[in-house]
Design a protein around this motif. Structure first.
Motif, PDB file in Angstrom:
ATOM      1  N   ASP A 159       6.075  10.357   6.613  1.00 39.95           N
ATOM      2  CA  ASP A 159       5.387  11.274   7.506  1.00 39.95           C
ATOM      3  C   ASP A 159       5.932  11.174   8.929  1.00 39.95           C
ATOM      4  OD1 ASP A 159       3.118  13.140   7.821  1.00 39.95           O
ATOM      5  OD2 ASP A 159       2.448  11.623   9.245  1.00 39.95           O
ATOM      6  N   LEU A 160       6.339   9.959   9.319  1.00 37.91           N
ATOM      7  CA  LEU A 160       6.863   9.759  10.671  1.00 37.91           C
ATOM      8  C   LEU A 160       8.352  10.067  10.745  1.00 37.91           C
ATOM      9  CD1 LEU A 160       4.899   6.512  11.425  1.00 37.91           C
ATOM     10  CD2 LEU A 160       4.525   8.709  12.511  1.00 37.91           C
ATOM     11  N   GLY A 161       8.890  10.659   9.692  1.00 34.79           N
ATOM     12  CA  GLY A 161      10.268  11.131   9.751  1.00 34.79           C
ATOM     13  C   GLY A 161      11.286  10.181   9.166  1.00 34.79           C
TER      14      GLY A 161
ATOM     15  N   GLU B  22      13.050  -0.874   6.423  1.00 30.10           N
ATOM     16  CA  GLU B  22      12.083  -1.297   7.445  1.00 30.10           C
ATOM     17  C   GLU B  22      10.705  -1.612   6.888  1.00 30.10           C
ATOM     18  OE1 GLU B  22      11.973   0.158  11.355  1.00 30.10           O
ATOM     19  OE2 GLU B  22      13.674   1.486  11.061  1.00 30.10           O
ATOM     20  N   ILE B  23      10.352  -1.047   5.733  1.00 28.94           N
ATOM     21  CA  ILE B  23       8.992  -1.258   5.238  1.00 28.94           C
ATOM     22  C   ILE B  23       8.987  -1.999   3.911  1.00 28.94           C
ATOM     23  CG2 ILE B  23       6.871  -0.101   4.516  1.00 28.94           C
ATOM     24  CD1 ILE B  23       7.757   2.184   6.440  1.00 28.94           C
TER      25      ILE B  23
ATOM     26  N   SER C  36       0.239   4.089   0.971  1.00 26.91           N
ATOM     27  CA  SER C  36       0.121   4.904   2.178  1.00 26.91           C
ATOM     28  C   SER C  36       1.093   4.426   3.258  1.00 26.91           C
ATOM     29  CB  SER C  36      -1.315   4.891   2.700  1.00 26.91           C
ATOM     30  OG  SER C  36      -1.668   3.624   3.170  1.00 26.91           O
ATOM     31  N   LEU C  37       1.554   3.160   3.183  1.00 24.64           N
ATOM     32  CA  LEU C  37       2.566   2.715   4.146  1.00 24.64           C
ATOM     33  C   LEU C  37       3.870   3.469   3.927  1.00 24.64           C
ATOM     34  CD1 LEU C  37       2.117  -1.166   4.332  1.00 24.64           C
ATOM     35  CD2 LEU C  37       1.298   0.574   5.887  1.00 24.64           C
TER      36      LEU C  37
ATOM     37  N   ARG D 105       0.882   6.352  17.438  1.00 28.74           N
ATOM     38  CA  ARG D 105       2.097   6.347  16.623  1.00 28.74           C
ATOM     39  C   ARG D 105       2.463   7.763  16.198  1.00 28.74           C
ATOM     40  NH1 ARG D 105       2.245   3.111  10.976  1.00 28.74           N
ATOM     41  NH2 ARG D 105       1.028   4.912  10.335  1.00 28.74           N
ATOM     42  N   CYS D 106       1.441   8.592  15.973  1.00 29.84           N
ATOM     43  CA  CYS D 106       1.703   9.986  15.617  1.00 29.84           C
ATOM     44  C   CYS D 106       2.015  10.817  16.860  1.00 29.84           C
ATOM     45  CB  CYS D 106       0.500  10.582  14.910  1.00 29.84           C
ATOM     46  SG  CYS D 106       0.200   9.883  13.302  1.00 29.84           S
TER      47      CYS D 106
ATOM     48  N   ALA E 260      -2.757   2.836   7.796  1.00 30.66           N
ATOM     49  CA  ALA E 260      -1.392   2.563   7.336  1.00 30.66           C
ATOM     50  C   ALA E 260      -0.482   2.119   8.468  1.00 30.66           C
ATOM     51  CB  ALA E 260      -0.809   3.780   6.606  1.00 30.66           C
ATOM     52  N   LEU E 261      -0.990   1.262   9.344  1.00 27.97           N
ATOM     53  CA  LEU E 261      -0.096   0.639  10.324  1.00 27.97           C
ATOM     54  C   LEU E 261       0.787  -0.342   9.580  1.00 27.97           C
ATOM     55  CD1 LEU E 261      -2.605  -0.066  13.228  1.00 27.97           C
ATOM     56  CD2 LEU E 261      -0.952   1.788  13.059  1.00 27.97           C
ATOM     57  N   PHE E 262       2.045  -0.485  10.022  1.00 28.51           N
ATOM     58  CA  PHE E 262       2.968  -1.352   9.295  1.00 28.51           C
ATOM     59  C   PHE E 262       2.728  -2.804   9.690  1.00 28.51           C
ATOM     60  CE2 PHE E 262       5.604   2.606  10.007  1.00 28.51           C
ATOM     61  CZ  PHE E 262       5.238   3.170   8.809  1.00 28.51           C
TER      62      PHE E 262
ATOM     63  N   VAL F 109       4.508  17.810  11.562  1.00 27.79           N
ATOM     64  CA  VAL F 109       3.118  17.344  11.506  1.00 27.79           C
ATOM     65  C   VAL F 109       3.128  15.830  11.339  1.00 27.79           C
ATOM     66  CG1 VAL F 109       2.162  19.422  10.479  1.00 27.79           C
ATOM     67  CG2 VAL F 109       2.976  17.617   9.001  1.00 27.79           C
ATOM     68  N   SER F 110       2.107  15.187  11.875  1.00 24.10           N
ATOM     69  CA  SER F 110       1.944  13.758  11.653  1.00 24.10           C
ATOM     70  C   SER F 110       0.556  13.531  11.098  1.00 24.10           C
ATOM     71  CB  SER F 110       2.086  12.987  12.958  1.00 24.10           C
ATOM     72  OG  SER F 110       3.414  13.042  13.377  1.00 24.10           O
ATOM     73  N   MET F 111       0.409  12.426  10.411  1.00 23.27           N
ATOM     74  CA  MET F 111      -0.868  12.198   9.744  1.00 23.27           C
ATOM     75  C   MET F 111      -1.400  10.820  10.098  1.00 23.27           C
ATOM     76  SD  MET F 111      -1.678  12.947   5.834  1.00 23.27           S
ATOM     77  CE  MET F 111      -2.889  12.118   4.858  1.00 23.27           C
TER      78      MET F 111
ATOM     79  N   PHE G  92      -3.681   8.154   8.572  1.00 19.41           N
ATOM     80  CA  PHE G  92      -4.164   7.912   7.225  1.00 19.41           C
ATOM     81  C   PHE G  92      -5.571   7.329   7.232  1.00 19.41           C
ATOM     82  CE2 PHE G  92       0.226   8.483   6.639  1.00 19.41           C
ATOM     83  CZ  PHE G  92       0.397   8.910   5.350  1.00 19.41           C
TER      84      PHE G  92
ATOM     85  N   PHE H 174       8.380   3.653  15.600  1.00 21.52           N
ATOM     86  CA  PHE H 174       9.035   3.891  14.304  1.00 21.52           C
ATOM     87  C   PHE H 174       9.603   5.305  14.190  1.00 21.52           C
ATOM     88  CE2 PHE H 174       9.084   5.150   9.842  1.00 21.52           C
ATOM     89  CZ  PHE H 174       9.729   4.078   9.253  1.00 21.52           C
ATOM     90  N   GLY H 175       8.757   6.292  14.482  1.00 26.16           N
ATOM     91  CA  GLY H 175       9.184   7.677  14.342  1.00 26.16           C
ATOM     92  C   GLY H 175      10.341   8.029  15.257  1.00 26.16           C
TER      93      GLY H 175
ATOM     94  N   ASP I 294       0.839  -1.193   0.000  1.00 23.54           N
ATOM     95  CA  ASP I 294       0.000   0.000   0.000  1.00 23.54           C
ATOM     96  C   ASP I 294       0.883   1.256   0.000  1.00 23.54           C
ATOM     97  OD1 ASP I 294      -1.934   1.849   0.300  1.00 23.54           O
ATOM     98  OD2 ASP I 294      -2.837   0.962   2.085  1.00 23.54           O
TER      99      ASP I 294
ATOM    100  N   LEU J 237       5.409  11.327  18.747  1.00 25.98           N
ATOM    101  CA  LEU J 237       6.409  12.260  18.201  1.00 25.98           C
ATOM    102  C   LEU J 237       6.139  13.699  18.645  1.00 25.98           C
ATOM    103  CD1 LEU J 237       6.554  10.863  14.576  1.00 25.98           C
ATOM    104  CD2 LEU J 237       8.270  10.611  16.350  1.00 25.98           C
TER     105      LEU J 237
ATOM    106  N   ALA K 196       3.279   6.954   5.086  1.00 19.27           N
ATOM    107  CA  ALA K 196       3.291   7.012   6.547  1.00 19.27           C
ATOM    108  C   ALA K 196       4.718   6.981   7.066  1.00 19.27           C
ATOM    109  CB  ALA K 196       2.485   5.848   7.121  1.00 19.27           C
TER     110      ALA K 196
ATOM    111  N   ARG L 282      12.600   5.931  16.407  1.00 12.77           N
ATOM    112  CA  ARG L 282      13.806   5.272  15.876  1.00 12.77           C
ATOM    113  C   ARG L 282      14.425   6.113  14.780  1.00 12.77           C
ATOM    114  NH1 ARG L 282      10.908   0.722  15.968  1.00 12.77           N
ATOM    115  NH2 ARG L 282      10.698   0.466  13.716  1.00 12.77           N
TER     116      ARG L 282
END
Lengths: 287, 368
Positions: free
Chosen positions: A188-190, A199-200, A181-182, B149-150, B88-90, B80-82, B84, B101-102, A179, B153, A185, B104
């Motif tokens: 988005d998380l840096g 990692e993904i 969006s993964l 998760r957002c 969109a969890l891994f 900013v964090s989003m 989804f 995750f963020g 996906d 951070l 994401a 790390r």
């Protein structure tokens, strides 16, 4: 009555598979194994024993060729993965709609002609009077004609070219199912491009990577045509040795032993590969 | 105002090859507030949110977060964090790794990540689930993990892209309240986009109604509901009966129209008085219509009439009755009072209605 019928249907459907397994795989291998453990002691006199296997281990040429085939096949697999992954990623993630289908088809098109013809194509490019040599002379990089054929690099080029499709197809399929969006994401998380890949993307594509690697490795290990044609008489590919034993030397006993050793080698390396990547055969090939 | 605004958009515009998705949008979101962008699908709200997140870059205009321009800043460098739409969890990581995750990526020490992940999961009400895998969670739990998760951070702005869309109705109702509570607890600025007006009305401090790439109105839920600034907002936010007709009289702010079916009605205008003979629309909320058994003894200007019951839509406290005008054939929806007066109302009966013109809104029809 009805359950009898459905049982009959089940066995009827199963029978082609069983026939195929028994007559084409199990029986020949049993025969091959029987031949491989019979030693010739005189004219039409045989004894059972592992002498043929001993010959293999006592003759450095044989086991060195064996090891060389294994190592070059692994290198081919790694090289194919390194080349195939970006191509597959580009097709699966960066292309949309028609461009995607077109690119995917363009990967397929070379496979419409036989492997033999494709390998001859490489010979036209790489030989002493070939396209590459002439081009380099024309641009003044080299003074005289250079032979690019008949070395290990030429074998590798041929093997990668022959098998890259079998790497790209499973990779495109698994990457397609990732996906978008993964990935977003992750950013988005840096995450950086590299950490997202590590990692993904790669964990997600792992089943495709492993199944592609298994197929490419087996194809390279069992390839006969490409190493002989591009590597010439020095190619020293293990399938070549098997061919020699069966056809030139008429030593079916040793040839069978070699065949079994090749089977053991490919099984061992695939097993190790699965263990290292923590994947199971059902997870990778069963999709 | 500017100094306390977490997010400021100035003349933000986004052009695609053949259309303009976001058209000169201006807004400010004050620190710690819940801001919703409400609009029908295809109105450009997702494009706007993706520009704030950094996945798309505006064609022109400026976007400031905490007073700093974000033009040319990548999504991984923005505060900013989003959350989804599909969260969109891994799936390749467990919950602890997902939430961490963020951190790390920022190079926070392993032990510190562990305590912070534990703390945030506790705050969203899911302590000790670090080792579970994503598909072991229920829809509502996934939602909370995605927010955790957002929030781990500590972003300046949390963006939410219709995250409740995939949930079933009951859970959605529950999550609305929970999201509002979480927002109040974290005191972080939330920017929430949705096409579901009830989500926006329930949760937000401020709502922007978006249509065709523009903001039609920004205001509180009450302002949008009671004082819509144009016909689109009046029709989109809340339920409303709409009548099209021609202006036949203007008395101060009260406009009289005759509908195409021939019924005359009056409504208040706030957005400029239409001219005589111009086409206009009147919007009336179902709950503004009073049902009466006998003809109303009403003051002047009241909209009164006799209607035939077309059908009764019983839905507990939200029951509606659909009425048909005997002459024009137009229908209106009116709220069925729960006082028992109209118990047993059935198709074919006639009832009288009345509503004050002040509770109806009149807008000149656009495009004239």
């Amino acid at each position: 009555m009805r359950s009898d019928q459905s049982k009959l249907g089940f066995y009827l459907l199963l029978s082609p598979l069983l026939l195929w397994l028994v007559t084409l795989i199990i029986l020949p291998h049993m025969g091959l194994f029987a031949v491989s453990i019979s030693e010739k002691v005189g004219v039409r006199e045989y004894e059972t024993g592992f002498g043929n296997y001993a010959v293999f281990f006592n003759e450095p040429l044989y086991w060195r060729t064996f090891a060389r085939t294994a190592i070059m096949s692994i290198m081919t697999t790694v090289l194919t993965l390194l080349l195939g992954f970006p191509i597959a990623y580009y097709i699966a993630k960066l292309m949309r709609g028609r461009a995607k289908t077109t690119l995917f088809l363009m990967c397929l098109i070379p496979f419409w002609v036989s492997e033999l013809v494709r390998t001859f194509g490489w010979m036209i490019l790489l030989r002493e009077t070939g396209v590459l040599s002439n081009f380099l002379q024309f641009t003044g990089v080299i003074d005289g004609p250079v032979e690019f054929l008949y070395n290990d690099a030429a074998i590798m080029v041929g093997l990668v070219y022959t098998s890259i499709l079998f790497m790209i197809v499973p990779l495109v399929t698994t990457l397609d199912s990732l996906d978008d969006s993964l990935i977003e994401a992750g950013y988005d998380l840096g995450g950086s491009g590299f950490s997202i890949l590590r990692e993904i993307v790669i964990p997600h594509a792992m089943p495709g990577i492993v199944s592609g690697c298994i197929v490419v490795f087996m194809l390279s290990l069992g390839n006969y045509l490409t190493p002989i044609l591009l590597g010439g008489k020095d190619s020293l590919w293990f399938t070549g040795l098997i061919y020699t034993q069966f056809i030139t030397r008429f030593n079916w006993e040793l040839g069978s032993a070699f065949g079994f050793l090749l089977l053991a080698l490919s099984s061992t390396i695939v097993f190790l590969g699965l263990k290292l990547s923590r994947q199971s055969l059902t997870n990778t090939m069963g999709r | 105002m500017t100094s306390t605004a977490d997010l400021v958009c100035r003349d933000l515009t986004k052009d695609f090859t053949d259309f303009r998705a976001v058209d000169h949008v201006n807004f400010e979101v004050p620190n710690g507030s819940f801001f919703s962008i409400l609009g029908p699908s295809g109105c450009g709200k997702t494009t706007l949110l993706r520009m704030i997140a950094g996945f798309q870059f505006p064609t022109s205009g400026d976007l400031l977060i905490k007073g700093k321009s974000m033009i040319g800043v990548g999504p991984n460098k923005r505060p900013v964090s989003m959350v989804f739409q599909h969260l969109a969890l891994f799936p390749m990581m467990n919950i602890g790794k997902n939430v961490g995750f963020g951190l790390r990526q920022r190079g926070v020490a392993e032990a510190e990540i562990k305590t912070r992940v534990g703390r945030i999961l506790e705050r969203v009400g899911l302590p000790g689930i670090q080792d579970r895998s994503v598909d072991q969670l229920s829809g509502g739990q996934k939602q909370r993990v995605a927010i955790a998760r957002c929030m781990v951070l500590e972003p300046d702005v949390l963006l939410l892209d219709e995250p409740l869309g995939a949930l079933d109705l009951k859970l959605r109702e529950h999550m609305k309240i929970e999201l509002k509570t979480l927002q109040a607890e974290f005191n972080t600025t939330f920017v929430y986009i949705t096409h579901d007006q009830s989500e926006a009305l329930v949760m937000s401090d401020n709502i922007a109604v978006m249509n065709n790439g523009r903001f039609d109105q920004i205001g509180t839920a009450e302002e949008l509901y009671y004082e819509p600034s144009n016909a689109f907002v009046a029709g989109f936010v809340g339920d409303a009966n709409r009548f099209d007709g021609k202006v036949v009289g203007v008395d101060g702010q009260i406009v009289s129209i005759v509908t195409d079916g021939g019924a005359e009605m009056r409504g208040k205008t706030t957005a400029g008085v239409p001219a005589m003979g111009q086409r206009a629309q009147i919007f009336v909320r179902p709950e503004a219509i009073a049902l009466l058994k006998d003809p109303a003894q009403t003051a002047d200007h009241m909209n009164t009439g006799e209607w035939i019951v077309d059908s009764v839509l019983f839905n507990g406290a939200n029951s509606l009755v659909i009425l048909r005008h005997p002459k024009s054939g137009e229908t209106i929806h009116a709220t069925l009072p729960q006082t028992g007066t109209f118990l047993g109302l059935s198709k074919g009966q006639s009832v009288h209605t009345s509503w004050a013109p002040e509770q109806a809104r009149c807008f000149a029809t656009e495009g004239q």
